[in-house]
Scaffold this active site. Sequence first.
Site, PDB file in Angstrom:
ATOM      1  N   LYS A  13     -10.910   5.599 119.765  1.00 16.65           N
ATOM      2  CA  LYS A  13     -10.047   6.378 120.669  1.00 16.65           C
ATOM      3  C   LYS A  13      -8.599   5.943 120.517  1.00 16.65           C
ATOM      4  O   LYS A  13      -7.694   6.782 120.512  1.00 16.65           O
ATOM      5  CB  LYS A  13     -10.498   6.214 122.115  1.00 16.65           C
TER       6      LYS A  13
ATOM      7  N   TYR B  73      13.746 -12.621 121.155  1.00 13.24           N
ATOM      8  CA  TYR B  73      13.211 -13.724 121.946  1.00 13.24           C
ATOM      9  C   TYR B  73      14.401 -14.472 122.527  1.00 13.24           C
ATOM     10  O   TYR B  73      15.369 -13.868 122.939  1.00 13.24           O
ATOM     11  CB  TYR B  73      12.270 -14.595 121.085  1.00 13.24           C
TER      12      TYR B  73
END
Length: 133
Positions: free
Chosen positions: A91, A36
């Site tokens: 999926k 970050y």
Amino acid sequence: MEEVYEKALKLHKEYNGKIEIGLKKDFNEDELKLVYTPGVAQPCKEIVNDKKNIYKYTMKSNTIAVITDGSAVLGLGDIGPEAALPVMEGKCALFKKFGDVNAFPICLNAHEVDEIVNIIKKISVGLGGINLE
């Protein structure tokens, strides 16, 4: 067959679905300054200089979205986007398990082709691929 359905409900309820988002490593305090601020600025600058660097410095190279509007789900037909979410999660689990591809489900409350295409175009920046149900 009833036993399979009962076991499926129990498993889905126990885990509140099948997928989650996680970190690739447990970043320590010093590393958090790299992933970050202030360190993250450098990969951003590299991408500004060459947009192809997005594949090098972000998740895009190995991340897809599994997208549906819920109108044509497996053998279930038009069950809506909410009811389609368990199938889309499944999926995503298959993509991860068998291809080591990060995938996340997006169930759209939209049914017009042009609207769906427009939404997909707008979200595709961070995705390496789209699996459209």
